[in-house]
Write a protein that holds these residues in place. Structure first.
Motif, PDB file in Angstrom:
ATOM      1  N   ILE A   1      -3.224   5.588  -0.737  1.00 56.44           N
ATOM      2  CA  ILE A   1      -3.491   6.130  -2.067  1.00 56.44           C
ATOM      3  C   ILE A   1      -3.747   5.028  -3.082  1.00 56.44           C
ATOM      4  CG2 ILE A   1      -2.462   7.448  -3.976  1.00 56.44           C
ATOM      5  CD1 ILE A   1      -3.264   9.102  -1.503  1.00 56.44           C
ATOM      6  N   GLU A   2      -2.976   3.960  -2.968  1.00 55.03           N
ATOM      7  CA  GLU A   2      -3.069   2.912  -3.969  1.00 55.03           C
ATOM      8  C   GLU A   2      -2.496   1.611  -3.418  1.00 55.03           C
ATOM      9  OE1 GLU A   2      -2.397   2.573  -8.746  1.00 55.03           O
ATOM     10  OE2 GLU A   2      -1.446   4.210  -7.658  1.00 55.03           O
ATOM     11  N   SER A   3      -2.986   0.502  -3.925  1.00 63.89           N
ATOM     12  CA  SER A   3      -2.451  -0.818  -3.592  1.00 63.89           C
ATOM     13  C   SER A   3      -1.770  -1.381  -4.829  1.00 63.89           C
ATOM     14  CB  SER A   3      -3.572  -1.760  -3.152  1.00 63.89           C
ATOM     15  OG  SER A   3      -4.180  -1.275  -1.988  1.00 63.89           O
ATOM     16  N   LEU A   4      -0.562  -1.882  -4.644  1.00 64.90           N
ATOM     17  CA  LEU A   4       0.226  -2.401  -5.760  1.00 64.90           C
ATOM     18  C   LEU A   4       0.423  -3.898  -5.612  1.00 64.90           C
ATOM     19  CD1 LEU A   4       2.995   0.351  -5.789  1.00 64.90           C
ATOM     20  CD2 LEU A   4       0.848   0.306  -7.084  1.00 64.90           C
TER      21      LEU A   4
ATOM     22  N   VAL B   1      14.261  11.716  -2.789  1.00 65.23           N
ATOM     23  CA  VAL B   1      13.533  11.685  -1.514  1.00 65.23           C
ATOM     24  C   VAL B   1      12.134  11.131  -1.794  1.00 65.23           C
ATOM     25  CG1 VAL B   1      12.560  13.125   0.333  1.00 65.23           C
ATOM     26  CG2 VAL B   1      14.825  13.636  -0.585  1.00 65.23           C
ATOM     27  N   TRP B   2      11.679  10.208  -0.943  1.00 65.38           N
ATOM     28  CA  TRP B   2      10.370   9.595  -1.132  1.00 65.38           C
ATOM     29  C   TRP B   2       9.256  10.628  -1.045  1.00 65.38           C
ATOM     30  CZ3 TRP B   2      10.889   5.313  -3.411  1.00 65.38           C
ATOM     31  CH2 TRP B   2      11.861   4.375  -3.044  1.00 65.38           C
ATOM     32  N   HIS B   3       8.322  10.560  -1.986  1.00 65.07           N
ATOM     33  CA  HIS B   3       7.160  11.442  -1.989  1.00 65.07           C
ATOM     34  C   HIS B   3       5.967  10.821  -1.278  1.00 65.07           C
ATOM     35  CE1 HIS B   3       9.582  13.351  -5.073  1.00 65.07           C
ATOM     36  NE2 HIS B   3       8.850  14.427  -4.866  1.00 65.07           N
ATOM     37  N   LEU B   4       5.986   9.516  -1.088  1.00 63.69           N
ATOM     38  CA  LEU B   4       4.933   8.780  -0.400  1.00 63.69           C
ATOM     39  C   LEU B   4       5.591   7.817   0.584  1.00 63.69           C
ATOM     40  CD1 LEU B   4       2.783   7.837  -3.535  1.00 63.69           C
ATOM     41  CD2 LEU B   4       2.257   9.626  -1.879  1.00 63.69           C
ATOM     42  N   GLY B   5       4.790   7.093   1.325  1.00 60.79           N
ATOM     43  CA  GLY B   5       5.270   6.002   2.163  1.00 60.79           C
ATOM     44  C   GLY B   5       4.740   4.699   1.586  1.00 60.79           C
ATOM     45  N   ALA B   6       5.294   3.567   2.041  1.00 62.87           N
ATOM     46  CA  ALA B   6       4.826   2.267   1.543  1.00 62.87           C
ATOM     47  C   ALA B   6       4.877   1.241   2.662  1.00 62.87           C
ATOM     48  CB  ALA B   6       5.676   1.809   0.373  1.00 62.87           C
ATOM     49  N   GLU B   7       3.846   0.385   2.676  1.00 63.28           N
ATOM     50  CA  GLU B   7       3.740  -0.655   3.697  1.00 63.28           C
ATOM     51  C   GLU B   7       3.235  -1.946   3.062  1.00 63.28           C
ATOM     52  OE1 GLU B   7       0.868  -1.349   7.511  1.00 63.28           O
ATOM     53  OE2 GLU B   7       1.961   0.559   7.420  1.00 63.28           O
ATOM     54  N   ALA B   8       3.782  -3.064   3.528  1.00 64.20           N
ATOM     55  CA  ALA B   8       3.315  -4.374   3.065  1.00 64.20           C
ATOM     56  C   ALA B   8       1.932  -4.628   3.667  1.00 64.20           C
ATOM     57  CB  ALA B   8       4.294  -5.462   3.480  1.00 64.20           C
ATOM     58  N   MET B   9       0.935  -4.807   2.819  1.00 66.79           N
ATOM     59  CA  MET B   9      -0.437  -5.054   3.279  1.00 66.79           C
ATOM     60  C   MET B   9      -0.703  -6.547   3.454  1.00 66.79           C
ATOM     61  SD  MET B   9      -2.289  -2.213   0.877  1.00 66.79           S
ATOM     62  CE  MET B   9      -3.902  -2.340   1.622  1.00 66.79           C
ATOM     63  N   SER B  10       0.236  -7.354   2.980  1.00 67.00           N
ATOM     64  CA  SER B  10       0.216  -8.807   3.119  1.00 67.00           C
ATOM     65  C   SER B  10       1.688  -9.218   3.072  1.00 67.00           C
ATOM     66  CB  SER B  10      -0.562  -9.440   1.962  1.00 67.00           C
ATOM     67  OG  SER B  10       0.135  -9.258   0.747  1.00 67.00           O
TER      68      SER B  10
ATOM     69  N   GLY C   1       0.830  -1.196   0.000  1.00 72.52           N
ATOM     70  CA  GLY C   1       0.000   0.000   0.000  1.00 72.52           C
ATOM     71  C   GLY C   1       0.864   1.244   0.000  1.00 72.52           C
ATOM     72  N   LEU C   2       0.541   2.182  -0.883  1.00 70.28           N
ATOM     73  CA  LEU C   2       1.213   3.487  -0.897  1.00 70.28           C
ATOM     74  C   LEU C   2       0.369   4.442  -0.080  1.00 70.28           C
ATOM     75  CD1 LEU C   2       2.207   3.797  -4.648  1.00 70.28           C
ATOM     76  CD2 LEU C   2       3.627   3.069  -2.734  1.00 70.28           C
TER      77      LEU C   2
ATOM     78  N   LEU D   1       5.792  -1.513  -9.976  1.00 65.22           N
ATOM     79  CA  LEU D   1       6.921  -0.766  -9.441  1.00 65.22           C
ATOM     80  C   LEU D   1       6.529  -0.108  -8.126  1.00 65.22           C
ATOM     81  CD1 LEU D   1       9.755   0.582  -9.803  1.00 65.22           C
ATOM     82  CD2 LEU D   1       8.563   2.413 -11.032  1.00 65.22           C
ATOM     83  N   VAL D   2       7.317  -0.364  -7.101  1.00 65.73           N
ATOM     84  CA  VAL D   2       7.130   0.298  -5.811  1.00 65.73           C
ATOM     85  C   VAL D   2       8.277   1.289  -5.660  1.00 65.73           C
ATOM     86  CG1 VAL D   2       6.958   0.020  -3.303  1.00 65.73           C
ATOM     87  CG2 VAL D   2       6.061  -1.766  -4.823  1.00 65.73           C
ATOM     88  N   GLY D   3       7.930   2.572  -5.779  1.00 64.20           N
ATOM     89  CA  GLY D   3       8.924   3.622  -5.635  1.00 64.20           C
ATOM     90  C   GLY D   3       9.395   4.156  -6.966  1.00 64.20           C
ATOM     91  N   TRP D   4       9.271   5.463  -7.126  1.00 69.18           N
ATOM     92  CA  TRP D   4       9.790   6.139  -8.320  1.00 69.18           C
ATOM     93  C   TRP D   4      10.699   7.304  -7.942  1.00 69.18           C
ATOM     94  CZ3 TRP D   4       8.498  11.187  -8.170  1.00 69.18           C
ATOM     95  CH2 TRP D   4       7.330  11.556  -7.507  1.00 69.18           C
TER      96      TRP D   4
END
Length: 152
Positions: A66-69, A85-94, A53-54, A74-77
């Motif tokens: 914001i979105e689920s990938l 520098v990261w514009h969002l955060g990301a977490e493993a939803m599973s 999840g972003l 691609l995770v991270g641009w």
């Protein structure tokens, strides 16, 4: 995310193979943070299995997802554009299995091979455009009085 931004569709086979050769296989437990908004972007991932999840920091509220990938995405641009520098955060939803890439190594490959670099730039640009659109829709859904009004 649209199919045009997944690795299998976005990059020609020769460029995919070139990229995957420098990948490292990693895994994340559910709930693990891959990165935090505002921190240094020095790597990126392509999801093999699971969901990431972003999220976007919203002052005074919980982070907005914001979105689920999923597979092939691609995770991270942020690693592709200074100041990295990261514009969002990301977490493993599973539980997640992914290919991890060192951003500096990929940028060096892009500099060495103009065709490869162009393919990566176009792919990342498509991802940025799609994420911007998804962020707009999601934030309107969360905070606008009548939602996004999305016709899709």
């Amino acid at each position: 995310m649209t199919s045009t931004t997944t690795l299998a569709v976005a990059l020609p086979a020769e460029h995919r193979e070139h990229l995957i050769r420098i990948a490292r296989e990693v895994s994340f437990d559910m709930g693990a943070r891959l990165f935090e908004e505002g921190r240094r972007a020095d790597r990126f991932w392509i999801v093999r299995t699971g969901t990431v999840g972003l999220d976007l920091h919203v002052p005074g509220r919980r982070a907005a997802v914001i979105e689920s990938l999923g597979h092939g995405e691609l995770v991270g641009w942020s690693w592709h554009f200074p100041p990295y520098v990261w514009h969002l955060g990301a977490e493993a939803m599973s539980p997640v299995r992914a290919y991890e890439f060192d951003a500096e190594a990929v940028r060096a490959l892009c500099a060495q091979d103009a065709e490869f670099g162009r393919a990566i730039a176009v792919w990342v640009g498509r991802v940025v455009a799609a994420r911007l659109h998804a962020s707009r829709i999601r934030l309107l859904d969360l905070y606008a009085p009548y939602g996004s009004g999305s016709r899709s």
